[in-house]
Design a protein around this motif. Structure first.
Motif, PDB file in Angstrom:
ATOM      1  N   TYR A 170      -1.067  -0.362   5.299  1.00 34.04           N
ATOM      2  CA  TYR A 170      -1.008  -1.249   4.149  1.00 34.04           C
ATOM      3  C   TYR A 170      -0.114  -0.702   3.031  1.00 34.04           C
ATOM      4  CZ  TYR A 170      -4.690  -2.684   7.516  1.00 34.04           C
ATOM      5  OH  TYR A 170      -5.204  -3.210   8.463  1.00 34.04           O
ATOM      6  N   ALA A 171       0.114   0.432   3.063  1.00 34.14           N
ATOM      7  CA  ALA A 171       0.860   0.882   1.869  1.00 34.14           C
ATOM      8  C   ALA A 171       2.233   0.176   1.721  1.00 34.14           C
ATOM      9  CB  ALA A 171       1.183   2.369   1.997  1.00 34.14           C
ATOM     10  N   GLN A 172       2.386  -0.535   0.552  1.00 33.07           N
ATOM     11  CA  GLN A 172       3.742  -1.126   0.337  1.00 33.07           C
ATOM     12  C   GLN A 172       4.622  -0.119  -0.401  1.00 33.07           C
ATOM     13  OE1 GLN A 172       4.429  -4.405   1.091  1.00 33.07           O
ATOM     14  NE2 GLN A 172       2.300  -4.386   2.020  1.00 33.07           N
ATOM     15  N   ARG A 173       4.246   0.383  -1.284  1.00 33.40           N
ATOM     16  CA  ARG A 173       5.246   1.135  -1.831  1.00 33.40           C
ATOM     17  C   ARG A 173       4.754   2.475  -2.389  1.00 33.40           C
ATOM     18  NH1 ARG A 173       6.971  -3.697  -3.683  1.00 33.40           N
ATOM     19  NH2 ARG A 173       9.430  -4.166  -3.160  1.00 33.40           N
ATOM     20  N   LEU A 174       5.234   3.730  -2.116  1.00 30.74           N
ATOM     21  CA  LEU A 174       4.553   5.068  -2.766  1.00 30.74           C
ATOM     22  C   LEU A 174       5.308   5.292  -3.802  1.00 30.74           C
ATOM     23  CD1 LEU A 174       4.368   7.315   0.442  1.00 30.74           C
ATOM     24  CD2 LEU A 174       2.455   5.835  -0.616  1.00 30.74           C
TER      25      LEU A 174
END
Length: 79
Positions: A11-15
């Protein structure tokens, strides 16, 4: 803790740069021979971290790829 980050990796879109830096620092620490040889199961922790990194990259690529459409020999990016 690694189980939790593995569960949210998809679910991580952008770090953020800070988060990515911390993940790389953790990778460097966990891949050190001294850490890996300190305990018989530490290689499983490193494996879990690599799984997290792979999942983030895989899902990031999948979402970017869904924005690409091919038209003949040209690729058009819909950003």
């Amino acid at each position: 803790m690694l189980a939790i980050i593995n569960n949210v990796a998809a679910y991580a879109q952008r770090l953020s740069p800070a988060c990515a830096s911390k993940v790389l620092q953790l990778f460097v620490s966990m891949s050190a021979p001294s850490f890996l040889l300190a305990n018989e199961t530490n290689h499983l922790l490193l494996s879990s971290l690599l799984e997290f990194i792979n999942t983030v990259v895989e899902h990031q690529f999948s979402s970017e790829y869904s924005h690409l459409s091919s038209h003949g020999t040209h690729i058009v990016c819909d950003y």
